[in-house]
Design an enzyme around this catalytic site. Structure first.
Site, PDB file in Angstrom:
ATOM      1  N   ASN A   5       0.388   1.646  -5.015  1.00  0.00           N
ATOM      2  CA  ASN A   5       0.945   0.379  -5.484  1.00  0.00           C
ATOM      3  C   ASN A   5       0.567   0.126  -6.934  1.00  0.00           C
ATOM      4  O   ASN A   5      -0.481   0.537  -7.399  1.00  0.00           O
ATOM      5  CB  ASN A   5       0.450  -0.780  -4.608  1.00  0.00           C
ATOM      6  N   HIS A  39      -0.142   5.556  -9.125  1.00  0.00           N
ATOM      7  CA  HIS A  39       1.161   5.356  -9.776  1.00  0.00           C
ATOM      8  C   HIS A  39       1.091   4.367 -10.942  1.00  0.00           C
ATOM      9  O   HIS A  39       2.128   3.862 -11.370  1.00  0.00           O
ATOM     10  CB  HIS A  39       2.197   4.896  -8.738  1.00  0.00           C
ATOM     11  N   CYS A  56       1.124   2.497 -25.269  1.00  0.00           N
ATOM     12  CA  CYS A  56       1.803   2.661 -26.562  1.00  0.00           C
ATOM     13  C   CYS A  56       2.409   4.060 -26.678  1.00  0.00           C
ATOM     14  O   CYS A  56       1.749   5.064 -26.403  1.00  0.00           O
ATOM     15  CB  CYS A  56       0.820   2.409 -27.702  1.00  0.00           C
ATOM     16  N   CYS A  67       0.338   5.361 -30.252  1.00  0.00           N
ATOM     17  CA  CYS A  67      -1.122   5.604 -30.283  1.00  0.00           C
ATOM     18  C   CYS A  67      -1.713   5.762 -28.883  1.00  0.00           C
ATOM     19  O   CYS A  67      -2.905   5.988 -28.741  1.00  0.00           O
ATOM     20  CB  CYS A  67      -1.832   4.485 -31.045  1.00  0.00           C
ATOM     21  N   CYS A  81      -0.344  -1.780 -32.916  1.00  0.00           N
ATOM     22  CA  CYS A  81      -0.046  -0.871 -34.031  1.00  0.00           C
ATOM     23  C   CYS A  81       1.426  -0.984 -34.449  1.00  0.00           C
ATOM     24  O   CYS A  81       1.856  -0.331 -35.395  1.00  0.00           O
ATOM     25  CB  CYS A  81      -0.392   0.582 -33.660  1.00  0.00           C
ATOM     26  N   SER A  89       5.169   4.992   3.817  1.00  0.00           N
ATOM     27  CA  SER A  89       6.104   5.825   4.575  1.00  0.00           C
ATOM     28  C   SER A  89       5.721   7.298   4.409  1.00  0.00           C
ATOM     29  O   SER A  89       6.267   8.151   5.095  1.00  0.00           O
ATOM     30  CB  SER A  89       7.535   5.583   4.106  1.00  0.00           C
TER      31      SER A  89
HETATM   32  P1  OAD Z   1       7.590   2.485   1.337  1.00  0.00           P
HETATM   33  O1  OAD Z   1       8.418   1.275   1.056  1.00  0.00           O
HETATM   34  O2  OAD Z   1       8.245   3.804   1.320  1.00  0.00           O
HETATM   35  O3  OAD Z   1       6.907   2.330   2.751  1.00  0.00           O
HETATM   36  C1  OAD Z   1       6.272   1.143   3.105  1.00  0.00           C
HETATM   37  C2  OAD Z   1       5.670   1.343   4.465  1.00  0.00           C
HETATM   38  O4  OAD Z   1       4.924   0.183   4.777  1.00  0.00           O
HETATM   39  C3  OAD Z   1       6.694   1.547   5.581  1.00  0.00           C
HETATM   40  O5  OAD Z   1       6.319   2.690   6.327  1.00  0.00           O
HETATM   41  C4  OAD Z   1       6.571   0.278   6.403  1.00  0.00           C
HETATM   42  O6  OAD Z   1       6.785   0.513   7.792  1.00  0.00           O
HETATM   43  C5  OAD Z   1       5.132  -0.124   6.141  1.00  0.00           C
HETATM   44  N1  OAD Z   1       4.833  -1.564   6.299  1.00  0.00           N
HETATM   45  C6  OAD Z   1       5.657  -2.615   6.196  1.00  0.00           C
HETATM   46  N2  OAD Z   1       5.002  -3.761   6.401  1.00  0.00           N
HETATM   47  C7  OAD Z   1       3.714  -3.431   6.648  1.00  0.00           C
HETATM   48  C8  OAD Z   1       2.525  -4.165   6.921  1.00  0.00           C
HETATM   49  N3  OAD Z   1       2.528  -5.493   7.002  1.00  0.00           N
HETATM   50  N4  OAD Z   1       1.375  -3.482   7.116  1.00  0.00           N
HETATM   51  C9  OAD Z   1       1.350  -2.112   7.055  1.00  0.00           C
HETATM   52  N5  OAD Z   1       2.440  -1.377   6.781  1.00  0.00           N
HETATM   53  C10 OAD Z   1       3.603  -2.011   6.578  1.00  0.00           C
HETATM   54  O7  OAD Z   1       6.362   2.418   0.317  1.00  0.00           O
HETATM   55  P2  OAD Z   1       5.390   3.577  -0.172  1.00  0.00           P
HETATM   56  O8  OAD Z   1       5.145   4.565   0.900  1.00  0.00           O
HETATM   57  O9  OAD Z   1       4.238   2.917  -0.804  1.00  0.00           O
HETATM   58  O10 OAD Z   1       6.662   5.224  -6.165  1.00  0.00           O
HETATM   59  O11 OAD Z   1       6.267   4.248  -1.291  1.00  0.00           O
HETATM   60  C11 OAD Z   1       5.707   5.279  -2.031  1.00  0.00           C
HETATM   61  C12 OAD Z   1       6.280   5.281  -3.413  1.00  0.00           C
HETATM   62  O12 OAD Z   1       7.700   5.290  -3.358  1.00  0.00           O
HETATM   63  C13 OAD Z   1       5.982   4.062  -4.236  1.00  0.00           C
HETATM   64  O13 OAD Z   1       4.669   4.058  -4.788  1.00  0.00           O
HETATM   65  C14 OAD Z   1       7.003   4.136  -5.295  1.00  0.00           C
HETATM   66  C15 OAD Z   1       8.195   4.446  -4.435  1.00  0.00           C
HETATM   67  O14 OAD Z   1       9.228   5.061  -5.039  1.00  0.00           O
HETATM   68  C16 OAD Z   1       6.925   5.127  -7.485  1.00  0.00           C
HETATM   69  O15 OAD Z   1       7.474   4.168  -7.994  1.00  0.00           O
HETATM   70  C17 OAD Z   1       6.465   6.323  -8.279  1.00  0.00           C
END
Ligand code: OAD
Length: 263
Positions: free
Chosen positions: A125, A142, A150, A153, A173, A212
């Site tokens: 996050n 991330h 910047c 710099c 700068c 996920s």
């Molecule tokens: P996702 O949106 O892919 O997944 C979120 C997960 O959280 C899902 O599996 C939901 O079931 C779960 N979820 C929802 N509510 C919840 C709760 N109250 N408690 C626990 N779990 C819950 O998000 P990420 O896996 O974080 O990258 O996504 C990974 C990356 O994809 C992000 O960091 C971002 C995105 O593209 C970049 O921007 C580089």
């Protein structure tokens, strides 16, 4: 209470994952006995604070903005072709998290940092909510939405509150800043993954919370932990691709589930 056991065969290895709705005595005693704990969080940990997730499960999700997929908006290619649009997108996201507060899940992890001999918290996050909850050491795989970097710099700058008056915001700068976040097509910050991987490989208990687990390399961390012998616990209201590859999945919200370990 729901309790399902599923087994998968991967490269000749037989893994068993227990899926349950609450933290049971067995998991609580593993937690009590653990000395080295590592955690990976994703968007789901902030869902109860009202921050939209990307791929569902949290009520609110954000997969498109102004008709474009977030993978396109958050890409190195888009930064090169339309940096103002990228800034508008990230400033929009800063607006979404402007008034949100950490929830019980973030708060539990901040307490855990003080509880174990060794504790590592890595997050995908960029919302800064772990630090806001009091976690002092957070591996930001991330980057961070509240910082710019910047282009000339390379200095890191805290951004003024959203909405930004000038796009792109400028460094002292005089050169333009870019969001200090990892865009698709970019490398993770120097050393961040290696640090999280070292903790994953050295822990006895690994938690994977609210992700996920489809974005790499972060999704490799629970696998690395398990291969190195850690017991891996997933916390998520939904099953994920990782579920058959962990030791236990608690189907619930992070804010409800994490504090059950401390009861
Ligand atoms: P996702 O949106 O892919 O997944 C979120 C997960 O959280 C899902 O599996 C939901 O079931 C779960 N979820 C929802 N509510 C919840 C709760 N109250 N408690 C626990 N779990 C819950 O998000 P990420 O896996 O974080 O990258 O996504 C990974 C990356 O994809 C992000 O960091 C971002 C995105 O593209 C970049 O921007 C580089």
């Amino acid at each position: 209470m729901l309790r399902i056991e599923c087994c998968v065969e991967t490269s000749g290895e037989r893994w068993k994952c227990v899926i349950q709705e609450r933290v049971n005595e067995e998991l609580r005693s593993r937690f009590a006995a653990a000395r080295r704990v590592a955690v990976l969080t994703g968007a789901g940990i902030s869902a109860e604070s009202g921050v939209p997730t990307f791929r569902g499960g949290g009520g609110a999700t954000i997969w498109e903005w102004r008709g474009r997929p977030v993978t396109e908006l958050s890409s190195a290619e888009m930064l090169a072709t339309d940096p103002i649009l990228v800034w508008e997108w990230f400033d929009h996201r800063r607006g979404l998290v402007k008034d949100v507060k950490p929830n019980a899940g973030h708060e539990a992890l901040a307490r855990w940092e003080l509880r174990f001999t060794a504790f590592s918290l890595a997050t995908q996050n960029i919302d800064g909510l772990h630090a806001a909850a009091g976690s002092r050491k957070v591996i930001e795989l991330h980057g961070n939405l509240h910082r710019g970097r910047c282009l000339k710099c390379a200095a890191m700058r805290e951004l003024p509150p959203s909405p930004l008056a000038v796009l792109p915001p400028l460094c002292s700068c005089g050169a333009p800043l870019r969001p200090d976040v990892v865009l698709f097509g970019e490398m993770l910050p120097d050393g961040a993954y290696e640090c999280a991987e070292k903790a994953a490989e050295g822990c006895d208990l690994f938690f994977v919370v609210g992700t996920s687990a489809v974005v790499f390399p972060a999704a490799l961390l629970p696998r690395a932990a398990r291969s190195a012998g850690a017991f891996v616990i997933e916390v998520n209201p939904e099953e994920t691709e990782l579920t058959p590859r962990v030791d236990a999945t608690i189907l619930g919200k992070a804010g409800d589930v994490l504090k059950q370990f401390e009861e």
